[in-house]
Design a protein around this motif. Sequence first.
Motif, PDB file in Angstrom:
ATOM      1  N   LYS A 179      -5.594  35.403 -22.755  1.00  0.00           N
ATOM      2  CA  LYS A 179      -6.429  36.582 -22.569  1.00  0.00           C
ATOM      3  C   LYS A 179      -6.906  36.756 -21.118  1.00  0.00           C
ATOM      4  O   LYS A 179      -7.136  37.878 -20.666  1.00  0.00           O
ATOM      5  N   SER A 180      -7.046  35.680 -20.383  1.00  0.00           N
ATOM      6  CA  SER A 180      -7.671  35.747 -19.052  1.00  0.00           C
ATOM      7  C   SER A 180      -6.618  35.850 -17.951  1.00  0.00           C
ATOM      8  O   SER A 180      -5.412  35.804 -18.201  1.00  0.00           O
ATOM      9  N   HIS A 181      -7.101  35.995 -16.703  1.00  0.00           N
ATOM     10  CA  HIS A 181      -6.185  35.845 -15.574  1.00  0.00           C
ATOM     11  C   HIS A 181      -5.783  34.371 -15.478  1.00  0.00           C
ATOM     12  O   HIS A 181      -6.369  33.502 -16.133  1.00  0.00           O
ATOM     13  N   LEU A 182      -4.804  34.074 -14.670  1.00  0.00           N
ATOM     14  CA  LEU A 182      -4.229  32.736 -14.609  1.00  0.00           C
ATOM     15  C   LEU A 182      -5.181  31.754 -13.931  1.00  0.00           C
ATOM     16  O   LEU A 182      -5.731  32.044 -12.867  1.00  0.00           O
ATOM     17  N   HIS A 183      -5.347  30.595 -14.552  1.00  0.00           N
ATOM     18  CA  HIS A 183      -6.232  29.567 -14.009  1.00  0.00           C
ATOM     19  C   HIS A 183      -5.483  28.270 -13.742  1.00  0.00           C
ATOM     20  O   HIS A 183      -4.557  27.909 -14.466  1.00  0.00           O
ATOM     21  N   GLN A 184      -5.922  27.587 -12.701  1.00  0.00           N
ATOM     22  CA  GLN A 184      -5.510  26.218 -12.424  1.00  0.00           C
ATOM     23  C   GLN A 184      -6.587  25.295 -12.969  1.00  0.00           C
ATOM     24  O   GLN A 184      -7.740  25.352 -12.547  1.00  0.00           O
ATOM     25  N   PHE A 185      -6.219  24.469 -13.947  1.00  0.00           N
ATOM     26  CA  PHE A 185      -7.151  23.521 -14.539  1.00  0.00           C
ATOM     27  C   PHE A 185      -7.005  22.160 -13.872  1.00  0.00           C
ATOM     28  O   PHE A 185      -5.945  21.808 -13.356  1.00  0.00           O
TER      29      PHE A 185
ATOM     30  N   ASP B 290      -0.528   7.171 -11.651  1.00  0.00           N
ATOM     31  CA  ASP B 290       0.408   8.125 -11.046  1.00  0.00           C
ATOM     32  C   ASP B 290      -0.238   8.967  -9.953  1.00  0.00           C
ATOM     33  O   ASP B 290       0.309   9.993  -9.546  1.00  0.00           O
ATOM     34  N   PHE B 291      -1.383   8.519  -9.426  1.00  0.00           N
ATOM     35  CA  PHE B 291      -2.062   9.330  -8.421  1.00  0.00           C
ATOM     36  C   PHE B 291      -1.189   9.556  -7.194  1.00  0.00           C
ATOM     37  O   PHE B 291      -0.499   8.655  -6.712  1.00  0.00           O
ATOM     38  N   SER B 292      -1.241  10.785  -6.660  1.00  0.00           N
ATOM     39  CA  SER B 292      -0.537  11.134  -5.438  1.00  0.00           C
ATOM     40  C   SER B 292      -1.370  12.137  -4.661  1.00  0.00           C
ATOM     41  O   SER B 292      -2.093  12.950  -5.247  1.00  0.00           O
ATOM     42  N   TRP B 293      -1.254  12.096  -3.318  1.00  0.00           N
ATOM     43  CA  TRP B 293      -1.944  13.060  -2.474  1.00  0.00           C
ATOM     44  C   TRP B 293      -1.186  14.379  -2.380  1.00  0.00           C
ATOM     45  O   TRP B 293      -1.678  15.327  -1.773  1.00  0.00           O
ATOM     46  N   ASN B 294       0.004  14.446  -2.961  1.00  0.00           N
ATOM     47  CA  ASN B 294       0.826  15.645  -2.867  1.00  0.00           C
ATOM     48  C   ASN B 294       1.193  16.148  -4.255  1.00  0.00           C
ATOM     49  O   ASN B 294       1.648  15.365  -5.099  1.00  0.00           O
ATOM     50  N   ALA B 295       1.000  17.434  -4.490  1.00  0.00           N
ATOM     51  CA  ALA B 295       1.307  18.016  -5.792  1.00  0.00           C
ATOM     52  C   ALA B 295       2.810  17.901  -6.070  1.00  0.00           C
ATOM     53  O   ALA B 295       3.633  18.178  -5.202  1.00  0.00           O
ATOM     54  N   ASN B 296       3.143  17.496  -7.281  1.00  0.00           N
ATOM     55  CA  ASN B 296       4.541  17.383  -7.676  1.00  0.00           C
ATOM     56  C   ASN B 296       4.685  17.799  -9.142  1.00  0.00           C
ATOM     57  O   ASN B 296       4.252  17.084 -10.026  1.00  0.00           O
ATOM     58  N   PRO B 297       5.261  19.012  -9.372  1.00  0.00           N
ATOM     59  CA  PRO B 297       5.790  19.937  -8.376  1.00  0.00           C
ATOM     60  C   PRO B 297       4.671  20.718  -7.686  1.00  0.00           C
ATOM     61  O   PRO B 297       3.591  20.897  -8.254  1.00  0.00           O
ATOM     62  N   ARG B 298       4.963  21.192  -6.486  1.00  0.00           N
ATOM     63  CA  ARG B 298       3.969  21.973  -5.738  1.00  0.00           C
ATOM     64  C   ARG B 298       4.002  23.430  -6.159  1.00  0.00           C
ATOM     65  O   ARG B 298       2.953  24.097  -6.215  1.00  0.00           O
ATOM     66  N   LEU B 299       5.188  23.963  -6.449  1.00  0.00           N
ATOM     67  CA  LEU B 299       5.348  25.342  -6.900  1.00  0.00           C
ATOM     68  C   LEU B 299       5.826  25.336  -8.342  1.00  0.00           C
ATOM     69  O   LEU B 299       6.734  24.596  -8.704  1.00  0.00           O
ATOM     70  N   VAL B 300       5.205  26.183  -9.162  1.00  0.00           N
ATOM     71  CA  VAL B 300       5.639  26.345 -10.551  1.00  0.00           C
ATOM     72  C   VAL B 300       5.696  27.827 -10.871  1.00  0.00           C
ATOM     73  O   VAL B 300       5.081  28.658 -10.189  1.00  0.00           O
ATOM     74  N   ASP B 301       6.455  28.176 -11.909  1.00  0.00           N
ATOM     75  CA  ASP B 301       6.575  29.572 -12.312  1.00  0.00           C
ATOM     76  C   ASP B 301       5.261  30.079 -12.917  1.00  0.00           C
ATOM     77  O   ASP B 301       4.494  29.305 -13.518  1.00  0.00           O
ATOM     78  N   ILE B 302       5.002  31.353 -12.761  1.00  0.00           N
ATOM     79  CA  ILE B 302       3.865  31.985 -13.415  1.00  0.00           C
ATOM     80  C   ILE B 302       4.165  32.089 -14.900  1.00  0.00           C
ATOM     81  O   ILE B 302       5.186  32.677 -15.275  1.00  0.00           O
ATOM     82  N   PRO B 303       3.344  31.515 -15.755  1.00  0.00           N
ATOM     83  CA  PRO B 303       3.632  31.600 -17.191  1.00  0.00           C
ATOM     84  C   PRO B 303       3.583  33.051 -17.682  1.00  0.00           C
ATOM     85  O   PRO B 303       2.783  33.857 -17.181  1.00  0.00           O
ATOM     86  N   LYS B 304       4.416  33.362 -18.644  1.00  0.00           N
ATOM     87  CA  LYS B 304       4.504  34.744 -19.157  1.00  0.00           C
ATOM     88  C   LYS B 304       3.340  35.061 -20.087  1.00  0.00           C
ATOM     89  O   LYS B 304       3.005  36.228 -20.282  1.00  0.00           O
ATOM     90  N   SER B 305       2.780  34.053 -20.691  1.00  0.00           N
ATOM     91  CA  SER B 305       1.654  34.312 -21.603  1.00  0.00           C
ATOM     92  C   SER B 305       0.717  33.133 -21.621  1.00  0.00           C
ATOM     93  O   SER B 305       0.991  32.101 -21.045  1.00  0.00           O
TER      94      SER B 305
END
Length: 403
Positions: free
Chosen positions: A122-128, A388-403
């Motif tokens: 229902k909402s705009h896209l969030h990073q949790f 599994d801690f890392s200072w770099n996001a993996n993956p750094r880019l992900v697709d925008i979910p459709k729903s």
Amino acid sequence: MAASSAYAATSERTVTETAADLVRVVAAPTVQAVTAAPAKVVKLAADGLPVDAIRKTGKFGVTQQPSYDSNFKTDPLLVPAWGTGSLPQSGAPDVVGAFRFICMPGQVLKDDPIVYPGQPGKSHLHQFFGNTGANAKSTYGSLRFSGDSTCNNKLNRSAYWIPAMLNGKGKVVRPDYVSIYYKRLPESSPTCQIEGKACIEMPRGLRFIFGYNMTTGKTDNHHYFNCDGPTAKGGHYPDIVTAAQNCPVGNRLGVIIEAPGCWNGKDLNPGDHRRHMAFAQYGNDGVHRCPATHPYIVPTFTLGAWYTVDEDLDRSGKWDQNTSTWSLASDTMPGMPTARPGTTMHADWIGAWDDKVLAMWTENCINKLLNCAGGDLGNGLQLKMRDDFSWNANPRLVDIPKS
């Protein structure tokens, strides 16, 4: 409350150097210092709360939900602080106690369990980040009894979320890491009775939204953008467009937002999810005070999300709606004018700490005016960091979910 000097993104130390102190944990045998609660099954009602959950009053008569033992063994998730069990230094001459840690990015969802509870997509896209099971159906009860955590470990099952960062080319840019910094005056400080009625522990079940208000179009002006790295020019920038001018490829763009620290003592989540919280302000007499309607001073926290800059971030310092660049998911909303990138920054939070650990960092780091970093609890124990801690996001880019 006076701003703490214990952590500042624009200090002479770089953000990366300071953040490294927040997470460095030396391997050491586990300390069996806290009696682990036996694992138990807690029946949840339809709303995700334990079936016997009722609002109760605690110290000072404030409203909060009951205390529950965690449904897992807590001892293995606590290690000797810095490998030796050493105690942190005093935070003096600072006037607030500090408790800090680092989170990794978690799930990306079009969910908001505060604004649209029980309505996935229902909402705009969030990073949790924080609780790995947080979604549209999450409540205090469901978070306390389920999910792991991207913040050290599941002794902190709290859920934190911010608008997702979009790159203008159909991808989500995930932050490399998120720093969380709790602070508050020690409860013994006479200033507690000057700024408000009392300095208290974070009430169980509290949740709120802070920053830009998507309903009113107003902001509380407690966030800014920054840049950190070898060729960065750090500063307090009002939006992504301005910060990008000073953030070449290879550096990190950061967004820093501060939560309110004054609570009314009555509501855990009112209808607008905001009016129970407030910021202290300086009066005409120069004294920093909470509003009389919000007399309880709780540990406020500062959240900083840091993103590796790539060529998709336009760094011209100019913007129009046809510019392809980074923006927040909340900057472009159906039925609303497109906002200048970054100006709609806000954050949401539902607290769900293990009660014993919450008491540890409050009583030691905060009330003893200590400078606790890296999940150091101020008593010789430290939150064990994820393997599994890392200072770099993996993956750094992900697709925008459709729903």
